[in-house]
Design an enzyme around this catalytic site. Structure first.
Site: not given
Ligand code: GTP
Ligand code: SPV
Ligand code: MN
Length: 635
Positions: A99, A248, A257, A277, A299, A301, A324, A418
């Site tokens: 983004r 993207y 979003k 979110h 994002s 996290c 999400d 992704r």
């Molecule tokens: P978006 O889709 O961008 O909104 O991200 P998200 O909030 O869904 O995050 P996601 O669950 O995809 O995790 C992002 C990164 O954080 C990945 O590389 C995970 O492996 C890492 N991660 C997720 N949960 C944990 C956790 O509990 N501990 C640690 N150390 N890393 C984590």
């Molecule tokens: C984020 O960045 O929080 C995502 C990926 O879930 S995007 O759809 O590109 O915003």
């Molecule tokens: Mn996600």
């Protein structure tokens, strides 16, 4: 006058086949003249404006998807991954990988509808406003003729279960067939939506890669885009989104979003609900009692991971409703209910594996699209984190098309690569995930990547204190947006990049919910990412997070397992079940509150909110901040 007028086009006595005004623009698929008039007008106006070579009206069917997939395979945009069933991979132009927050604007007549009345020195990071005049100028430079020589796809979609009173409709125009394929997974895309809209309201989404033919620049990876001219405009007053130059994720899948957060937060403010979110998960304890939790993390996290968590504690069951975005509303009885407006997962690939997130892995074994990940010689996908799950010596092609092997320098996949997978394929999808009423929400979580000072979990003292904790959210930057390097950024409510209106008004909207008959869910702050002296995470995370969820559920049941602290309620020592991981975690290190850290943290947070939200900062929230600061002083 609206910013971007779609004048009545007077030719609409429809002839049999020819649509007079479109003239040279053939309808290559779909029954244009059978569409509701308002939708015909929308399509005709933008066809005239963007000058595509043809119009392709989608019905969301599998046949249609296959037609497009075959074309993209032939062209080389997509590759089949023969290791699985109907899985495809593609790489973008390396300039189009995340983004672009700096090019994302909210356009309203009045500036302060969109952004808070900040003070001198504000950086304006809580949403960017563009005046109608500026927006028009920028659009005039980009949009006229922007689809020349390309097909315009018309995507009818629904955010939320079809027919739910909480759902909303949209139509996206796009010249990207990749976007078509992803929107098919991420939203409920169906020709039924045209009828459901009828002459009613829908969100108008206009997306273009911004590369009209003849296109004289080099196209990389069969991914025409226009990075220099990227612009993502939101017109909440007209329920409209316009996106230029990027294919993207959040830039181009406009249901996500742009619509479900930025436009929807405006609708939510006006109609008295919340567009957040947040993931939504159902958790059932060993006694069989189920609770639903919604959690807001910035994002990358951990939302997707938490939503699909595989519990390490025996007897627990987790089921995902969404990963999400949550749309939530208090019903007549004052109970908060939420739906997931999406129908797929657009998840971060790196770090995902059969150990950390087996449920995500299972979701994308078929019918999925992978963007900017690497490929193995035996026809599989690969990314950082999968090293133990493929043959160590296998030949890999990186996302940039380079030959590579595990152990070599560099990365195989882009950090923001992704997977796009249908939610229905998740083995732990909740049976009520498409319930038109939604599911009851019992607790709200906020959290970010906080390497220092912030304990594993904090319970808020009250709704208002919880809103303050959310407004104070900070996190380390990730690859989900264009920022370079690691630094701690404010990300209030995990909504910083997704705010659709004045952030002060948004906080007031949250505070205003606390009135009869509403039963306010408890609010928590969690942090899986605190780092010890050795630089390693203090908490094992992932499936072990159930231990924190267990503690939260016991608190919801009224168990006396919390102690007061300056920053909120903390778990009594030993009250989080650490059976089996006692030797891996150090309670004191995870829960100490360094006074110096918290003092400068609250000062800095107050400074930030005072400067950025200024006179629009609700006095009640300012009071919560003051009280927190006072308590920290006395620590
Ligand atoms: P978006 O889709 O961008 O909104 O991200 P998200 O909030 O869904 O995050 P996601 O669950 O995809 O995790 C992002 C990164 O954080 C990945 O590389 C995970 O492996 C890492 N991660 C997720 N949960 C944990 C956790 O509990 N501990 C640690 N150390 N890393 C984590
Ligand atoms: C984020 O960045 O929080 C995502 C990926 O879930 S995007 O759809 O590109 O915003
Ligand atoms: Mn996600």
């Amino acid at each position: 006058m609206p910013l971007d007028e779609e004048p009545e086009i007077p030719f609409f006595e429809v002839h049999e086949i020819v649509v007079p005004h479109l003239g040279h623009v053939p309808i290559v698929k779909g029954d244009f003249t059978g569409l509701p008039k308002k939708i015909q007008q929308f399509i005709a106006f933008y066809a005239d404006y963007m000058k595509p070579r043809g119009i392709f009206i989608c019905d969301g069917s599998d046949e249609e998807a296959h037609m497009v997939i075959n074309k993209l395979l032939e062209r080389g945009t997509l590759h089949h991954l023969p290791k699985y069933e109907e899985n495809y991979i593609c790489s973008t132009d390396p300039q189009d990988v995340a983004r672009v927050e700096g090019k994302t604007f909210i356009c309203t007549k009045n500036k302060h509808t969109s952004v808070a009345r900040s003070r001198a020195g504000a950086k304006g990071g809580l949403g960017l406003w563009l005046s109608p005049e500026e927006a028009k100028k920028e659009m005039d430079e980009r949009w006229p003729g922007c689809m020349a020589g390309r097909m315009m796809y018309v995507l009818p979609f629904c955010m939320g279960p079809l027919g739910s009173p909480l759902s909303k409709y949209g139509i996206q125009l796009t010249d990207s067939n990749y976007v078509l394929l992803c929107m098919r997974i991420m939203t409920r895309m169906s020709s039924q939506v045209f009828n459901l809209i009828g002459e009613g309201d829908f969100v108008k989404c206009v997306h273009t890669m911004g590369c009209p033919r003849p296109w004289r620049k080099k196209v990389v990876n069969h991914w025409p885009c226009n990075p220099e001219k990227v612009l993502i405009l939101h017109f909440p007053e007209e329920h409209k989104v316009k996106s230029f130059g990027s294919g993207y994720g959040g830039n181009s899948l406009l249901g996500k979003k742009c619509f479900a957060l930025r436009i929807a937060s405006n609708l939510a403010r006006d109609e008295g609900w919340m567009a957040e979110h947040m993931l939504i998960m159902g958790v059932t304890n060993p006694a069989g009692k189920e609770r639903f939790i919604a959690a807001a993390f910035p994002s990358a996290c951990g939302k997707t991971n938490l939503a699909m968590l595989k519990p390490s504690l025996p007897g627990w069951k987790v089921r995902v409703v969404g990963d999400d975005i949550a749309w939530m509303r208090f019903n007549d009885k004052g109970e908060l209910y939420g739906i997931n407006p999406e129908s797929g997962f657009f998840g971060v690939a790196p770090g995902t594996n059969w150990k950390t997130n087996p449920n995500a892995m299972a979701s994308f074994q078929k019918n999925s699209i992978f963007t900017n990940v690497a490929r193995t010689a035996d026809g599989g996908y690969f990314w950082e984190g999968m090293e133990d799950e493929v043959d160590k010596d296998i030949e890999i092609t990186t996302w940039l098309g380079q030959p590579w092997k595990i152990g070599m320098p560099g990365k195989a996949a882009h950090p923001n690569s992704r997977f796009t997978a249908p939610a229905s394929q998740c083995p732990i999808i909740h049976p009520r995930w498409e319930d038109p009423e939604g599911v009851p929400i019992h607790a709200l979580l906020f959290g970010g990547r906080r390497p220092e000072g912030v304990p594993l979990v904090i319970e808020s003292r009250s709704w208002e204190h919880g809103v303050m904790l959310g407004a104070s959210l900070k996190s380390e930057t990730t690859a989900a947006a264009e920022f370079k390097g690691k630094s701690i950024m404010h990300d209030p409510m995990a909504m910083r990049p997704f705010m659709g209106y004045n952030f002060g008004h948004y906080l007031q909207h949250w505070l205003d919910f606390n009135k009869p008959p509403n039963k306010m869910p408890k609010i928590y702050h969690v942090n899986w990412f605190r780092v010890g002296k050795d630089g390693r995470f203090l908490w094992p995370g992932f499936g072990e997070n159930i231990r924190v969820i267990d503690w939260i559920c016991r608190r919801l049941d009224g168990e006396d397992i919390a102690v007061d602290s300056a920053v909120g309620m903390l778990p009594k020592k030993g009250s989080i079940d650490l059976t089996g991981i006692e030797d891996k975690v150090n309670w004191d290190e995870m829960f100490t509150l360094p006074k110096d850290y918290w003092q400068s943290d609250i000062r800095e947070t107050i400074e930030f909110l005072d400067t950025e939200v200024g006179d629009d900062l609700p006095p009640r929230l300012r009071q919560e901040l003051n009280e927190q600061e006072e308590r920290i002083k006395k620590m």
